[in-house]
Design a protein around this motif. Structure first.
Motif, PDB file in Angstrom:
ATOM      1  N   VAL A  23       0.860  -1.178   0.000  1.00 34.96           N
ATOM      2  CA  VAL A  23       0.000   0.000   0.000  1.00 34.96           C
ATOM      3  C   VAL A  23       0.901   1.235   0.000  1.00 34.96           C
ATOM      4  O   VAL A  23       1.753   1.397   0.861  1.00 34.96           O
ATOM      5  CB  VAL A  23      -0.919   0.022   1.239  1.00 34.96           C
ATOM      6  N   THR A  24       0.719   2.082  -0.980  1.00 31.30           N
ATOM      7  CA  THR A  24       1.513   3.312  -1.028  1.00 31.30           C
ATOM      8  C   THR A  24       0.820   4.385  -0.197  1.00 31.30           C
ATOM      9  O   THR A  24      -0.408   4.478  -0.187  1.00 31.30           O
ATOM     10  CB  THR A  24       1.667   3.822  -2.473  1.00 31.30           C
ATOM     11  N   PRO A  25       1.587   5.190   0.501  1.00 33.79           N
ATOM     12  CA  PRO A  25       0.965   6.247   1.291  1.00 33.79           C
ATOM     13  C   PRO A  25       0.360   7.313   0.377  1.00 33.79           C
ATOM     14  O   PRO A  25       0.777   7.470  -0.773  1.00 33.79           O
ATOM     15  CB  PRO A  25       2.130   6.820   2.102  1.00 33.79           C
ATOM     16  N   PRO A  26      -0.628   8.020   0.873  1.00 35.57           N
ATOM     17  CA  PRO A  26      -1.243   9.056   0.040  1.00 35.57           C
ATOM     18  C   PRO A  26      -0.242  10.182  -0.230  1.00 35.57           C
ATOM     19  O   PRO A  26       0.688  10.399   0.545  1.00 35.57           O
ATOM     20  CB  PRO A  26      -2.415   9.559   0.890  1.00 35.57           C
ATOM     21  N   PRO A  27      -0.403  10.888  -1.336  1.00 32.74           N
ATOM     22  CA  PRO A  27       0.522  11.988  -1.640  1.00 32.74           C
ATOM     23  C   PRO A  27       0.402  13.091  -0.599  1.00 32.74           C
ATOM     24  O   PRO A  27      -0.654  13.299  -0.002  1.00 32.74           O
ATOM     25  CB  PRO A  27       0.078  12.471  -3.019  1.00 32.74           C
ATOM     26  N   ARG A  28       1.509  13.818  -0.392  1.00 26.45           N
ATOM     27  CA  ARG A  28       1.516  14.898   0.596  1.00 26.45           C
ATOM     28  C   ARG A  28       0.610  16.026   0.126  1.00 26.45           C
ATOM     29  O   ARG A  28       0.554  16.343  -1.067  1.00 26.45           O
ATOM     30  CB  ARG A  28       2.922  15.430   0.779  1.00 26.45           C
ATOM     31  N   GLU A  29      -0.072  16.606   1.089  1.00 25.79           N
ATOM     32  CA  GLU A  29      -0.945  17.727   0.782  1.00 25.79           C
ATOM     33  C   GLU A  29      -0.108  18.966   0.524  1.00 25.79           C
ATOM     34  O   GLU A  29       0.813  19.279   1.288  1.00 25.79           O
ATOM     35  CB  GLU A  29      -1.882  17.963   1.967  1.00 25.79           C
TER      36      GLU A  29
END
Length: 79
Positions: A23-29
């Motif tokens: 699972v890849t982490p969500p992109p940085r805001e």
């Protein structure tokens, strides 16, 4: 030489070093315009403060000025 590990009461702890997440982490805001402007303003304020303190402090640190003339004290004159 194979090292044996100590027995661990929980199996998931023993297998933790072998576990790989797919699972890849969500992109940085992205920072908003206000946040970016605030960071720039803070940085410029810090740089201006350092530059100002150097400009004000440099004359006090310079040694090329002649020493001020000291007047002898009245105690040394025997009064």
């Amino acid at each position: 030489m194979i090292r044996r590990r100590e027995p661990v009461p929980f199996a998931f702890v023993a297998e933790a070093d072998r576990f790989r997440s797919n699972v890849t982490p969500p992109p940085r805001e992205r920072a908003s315009f206000g946040q970016q402007a605030g960071r720039w303003l803070l940085g410029l304020t810090l740089i201006a403060g350092i530059a100002g303190s150097l400009l004000i402090g440099m004359p006090a640190l310079s040694t090329d000025q002649p020493a001020p003339h000291k007047q002898p004290s009245q105690a040394s004159e025997g009064r």
